[in-house]
Write an enzyme that holds these catalytic residues in place. Structure first.
Site, short mmCIF file in Angstrom:
data_model
loop_
_atom_site.label_atom_id
_atom_site.label_comp_id
_atom_site.label_asym_id
_atom_site.label_seq_id
_atom_site.Cartn_x
_atom_site.Cartn_y
_atom_site.Cartn_z
CG HIS A 1 -1.91 -1.05 1.31
ND1 HIS A 1 -2.68 -1.29 2.43
CD2 HIS A 1 -2.31 -1.96 0.37
CE1 HIS A 1 -3.49 -2.30 2.18
NE2 HIS A 1 -3.28 -2.73 0.95
CD GLU A 2 4.16 5.03 -1.53
OE1 GLU A 2 5.17 4.37 -1.38
OE2 GLU A 2 3.86 5.99 -0.78
CG HIS B 1 9.34 1.01 3.38
ND1 HIS B 1 10.37 0.99 2.47
CD2 HIS B 1 9.36 -0.19 4.00
CE1 HIS B 1 10.98 -0.19 2.52
NE2 HIS B 1 10.37 -0.92 3.44
CD GLU B 2 8.93 5.68 2.25
OE1 GLU B 2 7.79 5.18 2.20
OE2 GLU B 2 9.91 5.21 1.62
CD GLU C 1 14.09 3.57 -1.02
OE1 GLU C 1 13.17 3.01 -1.61
OE2 GLU C 1 13.91 4.43 -0.15
C1 NOJ Z 1 9.92 4.04 -1.06
C2 NOJ Z 1 10.11 2.71 -0.39
O1 NOJ Z 1 11.15 2.76 0.55
C3 NOJ Z 1 10.37 1.68 -1.45
O2 NOJ Z 1 10.67 0.41 -0.88
C4 NOJ Z 1 9.20 1.60 -2.39
O3 NOJ Z 1 9.52 0.74 -3.45
C5 NOJ Z 1 8.87 2.99 -2.96
N1 NOJ Z 1 8.77 3.98 -1.95
C6 NOJ Z 1 7.56 2.96 -3.71
O4 NOJ Z 1 6.50 2.70 -2.82
CA CA Z 2 12.17 4.83 1.46
#
Ligand code: NOJ
Ligand code: CA
Length: 679
Positions: free
Chosen positions: A381-382, A450-451, A475
Site C-alpha cells: 500500500h503506497e 516505510h517512511e 534503494e
Molecule cells: C519508497 C520505499 O522505501 C520503497 O521500498 C518503495 O519501493 C517505494 N517507496 C515505492 O513505494
Molecule cells: Ca524509502
C-alpha cells in the site's frame, strides 16, 4: 507467556510542604548505573546520570525537566516534592520473534510526585527506571483543573552531555530518517535525530532514544544556549506550531539512555522493548518472521515501472514466476509493488487506490497460487503520504487482504503529508501509524512500514509491527551517490538500535552488469551519476545477519540469484533468533554478530572501506558438539571498488575450542552458517 515477576521492596516517602533542596538517588540492580534527582532552590527538578566503573564517570550532568504549555506559565519552577516512591521489578518474558527468545526486565524505579506551591498548583509525576543497561524517564500529567484540554509547545527535558564525547549522528529532520550519519565531537552535533550514539572519553557508550511513542510527536535533540553540548527535547510540531495536543491525562514516551562499557552492549540491550507494554495480540499464531523476495528492484533500477504500460513489472506472469522461485528456494514470501491502480497519479490528491488491481494483474489468481504453493504474499500500500485518502480506504484494503489469505502488508508514505503542513513524525502521523498497526492486527496482518516514524519498541505491544524502513536503505544505491561501505558498519549502532530495519540487502549484481535497457529516473539522469552498490558480495550476505529484521528481503532480481552458489546462504540463514551476541565491533569500522536459532548459529561480519582481519573465538558454541562451518567470504583479490563480486565458499568442521580468522576486503564482509553435525 512464561512470566516470573516480583517486587523486592517498596519505599514510600511522603515529603510534605518541602521547600528546601532535596536529593534522591537510585542505582541499577548491579549498582553501576546511577541516577540523581535534585530539587533546587527555585523548585526546579534536575536529573543526572553517572556510571560507576573504578570511579564515578559523569554521563549526564544535571539536566532540566518540565514543559512549556500554551497560554500558561512554564511547568518547571516553584515545585515541591509531595511523594517519592521506589520499587524494584524483576521479570522475564518471551517474545513471539526477535533477536532474543527470552528477555530479562530488571530495574529499580523511582516515582517523584511534585506540585507547584502557588498559582496554578499543577501536579506532575516523573517516573525514572534504572536498569543495568541504561536509564529511562517519562512524565505523567493527571487530569486537573488547569490541565484539561491544552497544548504543549515545548518539552524541557534536557540532556547535558560532555562536549568531548565522540558522537555518531544524523541531522534532525521532521520527515525523514533516510540519511547518512557523521562522526564528530558532541559539541558539533547541534540538532540531531535519535537514536544518537556517543562514547565518553572514559570509553562508556551511550545512545539516547525514546520508547513507547504513542499519541505524542517524535523527539529530536537540539543544543541550546544554556551550555555547550546541552540539548533540549525538540518535538516535531503540528502544522499550527503546537507540539502536543492533549485532551486527557498525559503519559509521555520514555526518554531512554542506553549505556554499556562496550559497543556491542548497545545492540544486545532490550531496554526499549522492556519499556513498552506487553503484547495486546492474544492469538499471534499468524505472526511469523519471513525471508522475502519481490517485484521491486527492477523499478528502482529503472528497467521496469510501477505504472501500468509496456514496462509494468507487477503483471500476473511475473508474480507467478516470483512465487515459483520462492517455493523452489525456500523463501517464505513475495512482495509485489505496482499491483494496483494509481501510480500514474503519484503526487496528486487521492492518487492511490489500494483496492483495485492494475489491468494486467489478477489478484485472485496470484493469491490463490501463492497459497497453494505455501508462499506468503505481501501486499503493498503506497499512500504517497495522503492520509485522509488512505484512512478512508484502509479498512476495505485490509479486508481485501484477509479475503485473499494475505497476512502481510508493506506500507509507504513517500511524499509530503496531506493534510498539508503536517510532518511525517508529528503527533498527527504518529496517531495515524498507530491506527494502521491496530487495524492491521484486527485483520491478522503483519506490517513492514516505510517512511514512517522511527521504531520505539512498540513491536512488543503490537508484534504484527514486524519491521520498517526509516533508514537510508538499498534503494539509494539505485538512484543516488549511494551508501558508503561505512554506512552499514554504522547503522547497527545508530538507527538499528531503535528496532528492526527493512534495509533490503542481498544485491548480487553489484555493478548492474546485467541491467540491459533502462530509463533513467529519480536522479539517475544527473550529469555524471554512476550508480552501483558500494560493497562486496560477501558484505551483502553479512548484512542479512548484522542488520536485524524479522522480515528480511533478498532484494535483487531473481535472475541474478538463479544458479548463483552464494544464494545458498540466503536460502539457509534464519531471520528469527533465540540469542544474539556481538562478538567484536568498532562503531562505523567493523562489526561481527552471531545469532542462534535452535542449535544452529549464523555469523555476519562487515567492514568499512578498510580491509581487516578479525580473530573470533567460537567458545559460544555447544562444547559437546561438532559443527559444519560454511564460510562465504571475500576472495583474496576482492575489493569493493574494483572487484566486488569475487568470493569464496569454504567448508570445515569446528568445535567450541576453535577460533576463526575473519578476513575482510575493503568494503567487504563475511557470512557463516554453523550447523551441528549429527553423531
Ligand atoms: C519508497 C520505499 O522505501 C520503497 O521500498 C518503495 O519501493 C517505494 N517507496 C515505492 O513505494
Ligand atoms: Ca524509502
Amino acid at each position: 507467556m512464561n512470566k516470573f515477576h516480583y517486587l523486592i521492596f517498596s519505599v514510600l516517602i511522603i515529603v510534605s510542604g518541602c521547600t528546601s533542596t532535596t536529593k534522591q538517588s537510585i542505582s541499577s540492580p548491579d549498582g553501576k548505573v546511577n541516577l540523581d534527582l535534585n530539587l533546587n532552590a527555585s523548585g526546579e527538578l534536575y536529573y543526572s546520570v553517572s556510571y560507576k566503573d573504578k570511579k564515578y564517570i559523569s554521563l549526564i550532568s544535571p539536566s532540566a525537566l518540565g514543559f512549556e504549555i500554551k497560554n500558561q506559565e512554564k511547568l518547571q519552577a516553584g515545585l515541591i516534592i509531595t511523594e517519592i516512591k521506589t520499587t524494584e521489578n524483576n521479570e522475564t518474558w518471551n517474545q513471539p520473534w526477535g533477536q532474543f527468545k527470552t528477555v530479562k526486565n530488571h530495574y529499580r524505579q523511582l516515582v517523584c510526585e511534585a506540585e507547584e506551591k502557588t498559582n496554578l498548583k499543577r501536579r506532575i509525576r516523573v517516573i525514572f527506571r534504572v536498569f543495568n543497561d541504561g536509564i529511562a524517564f517519562r512524565y505523567e500529567l493527571p487530569i486537573q483543573k488547569s490541565l484539561t484540554k491544552y497544548a504543549i509547545t515545548k518539552e524541557l527535558s534536557g540532556f547535558a552531555l560532555s562536549p568531548d564525547n565522540d558522537t555518531w549522528w544524523a541531522m534532525a529532520d521532521y520527515n525523514t530518517q533516510e540519511q547518512l550519519f557523521q562522526k564528530t565531537k558532541q559539541k558539533e552535533a547541534h540538532w540531531v535525530n535519535t537514536p544518537i550514539t556517543m562514547k565518553t572519553k572514559e570509553g562508556i557508550y551511550m545512545s539516547i532514544h525514546e520508547a513507547a511513542l504513542i499519541n505524542y510527536p517524535a523527539m529530536t535533540l537540539k543544543q541550546d544556549s544554556s551550555g555547550i553540548a546541552v540539548y533540549h527535547t525538540d518535538l516535531v510540531p503540528w502544522a499550527d506550531g503546537e507540539c502536543v495536543k492533549v485532551n486527557d491525562s498525559l503519559q509521555t514516551p520514555w526518554r531512554v539512555i542506553t549505556i554499556s562499557d562496550h559497543p556491542g552492549g548497545l545492540i544486545e540491550s532490550n531496554i526499549l522493548l522492556n519499556l513498552n507494554a506487553p503484547s495486546k495480540i492474544e492469538n499471534s499464531s499468524w505472526i511469523k518472521p519471513l525471508k522475502y523476495i519481490g517485484i521491486w528492484w527492477g523499478m528502482h533500477l529503472g528497467t521496469h515501472t510501477w505504472n501500468e504500460g509496456a514496462r509494468h513489472m507487477a503483471n500476473t506472469e511475473n508474480a507467478l514466476r516470483y512465487i515459483d522461485f520462492a517455493k523452489k528456494h525456500h523463501i517464505d514470501g513475495v512482495v509485489i509493488e505496482g499491483w494496483n491502480k494509481g501510480w500514474d497519479k503519484w503526487g496528486k490528491d487521492s492518487a492511490f487506490d489500494q483496492v483495485t488491481s492494475a489491468s494486467d494483474f489478477n489478484l485472485k489468481q496470484v493469491a490463490e497460487y501463492a497459497r497453494q504453493n505455501g508462499v506468503t504474499l505481501i501486499g503493498h500500500h503506497e499512500t504517497g503520504g495522503d492520509i485522509p485518502c488512505y484512512e478512508q480506504t484502509m479498512e476495505k484494503a485490509f479486508a481485501l487482504c484477509k479475503q485473499y489469505g494475505i497476512h502481510a502488508v508493506k506500507t509507504g508514505y513517500a511524499g509530503g503529508i496531506r493534510p498539508a503542513g503536517e510532518h511525517h513524525f508529528g503527533q498527527y502521523m504518529v496517531n495515524h501509524y498507530q491506527k494502521a498497526i491496530e487495524t492491521a492486527a484486527r485483520y491478522d496482518l503483519m506490517m513492514d512500514v516505510h517512511e514512517t516514524v522511527k521504531p520505539t519498541g512498540l513491536c512488543r505491544t503490537w508484534p504484527n509491527l514486524m519491521t520498517g524502513e526509516g533508514v537510508r536503505g538499498m534503494e539509494w544505491e539505485a538512484w543516488s551517490d549511494g551508501n558508503k561501505p561505512s554506512h552499514t558498519a554504522l547503522l547497527p549502532f545508530t538507527r538499528g538500535l531503535a528496532g528492526p530495519m527493512d534495509y533490503t540487502p542481498g544485491i548480487f549484481d553489484l555493478l548492474y552488469k546485467n541491467r540491459k535497457t533502462y530509463v533513467k529516473w529519480n536522479g539517475q539522469e544527473k550529469q555524471g551519476m554512476q550508480v552501483r552498490v558500494h560493497s562486496t558480495l560477501a558484505h551483502q550476505l553479512g548484512l542479512f545477519v548484522v542488520l536485524y529484521s524479522p522480515m528480511q528481503m533478498a532484494a535483487d532480481l531473481i535472475e541474478n540469484y538463479e544458479g548463483h552458489p552464494a544464494f545458498q546462504f540466503i536460502e539457509q540463514t534464519s531471520v528469527n533468533y533465540d540469542e544474539t551476541k556481538v562478538l567484536d565491533a568498532a562503531i562505523g569500522e567493523y562489526i561481527v554478530t552471531a545469532r542462534r536459532t535452535g542449535n544452529n548459529w549464523v555469523i555476519g561480519a562487515l567492514s568499512n572501506e578498510t580491509a581487516r582481519t578479525i580473530n573470533i573465538s567460537l567458545n559460544f558454541l555447544d562444547k559437546r558438539t561438532k559443527y559444519e562451518m560454511i564460510i562465504f567470504r571475500d576472495a583474496d583479490n576482492t575489493h569493493w571498488e574494483t572487484s566486488p563480486d569475487t568470493y569464496s565458499i569454504d567448508t570445515k568442521t569446528v568445535e567450541a575450542s576453535a577460533s576463526h580468522r575473519i578476513q575482510m576486503a575493503a568494503g567487504g564482509g563475511q557470512a557463516i552458517l554453523l550447523k551441528p553435525i549429527d553423531k
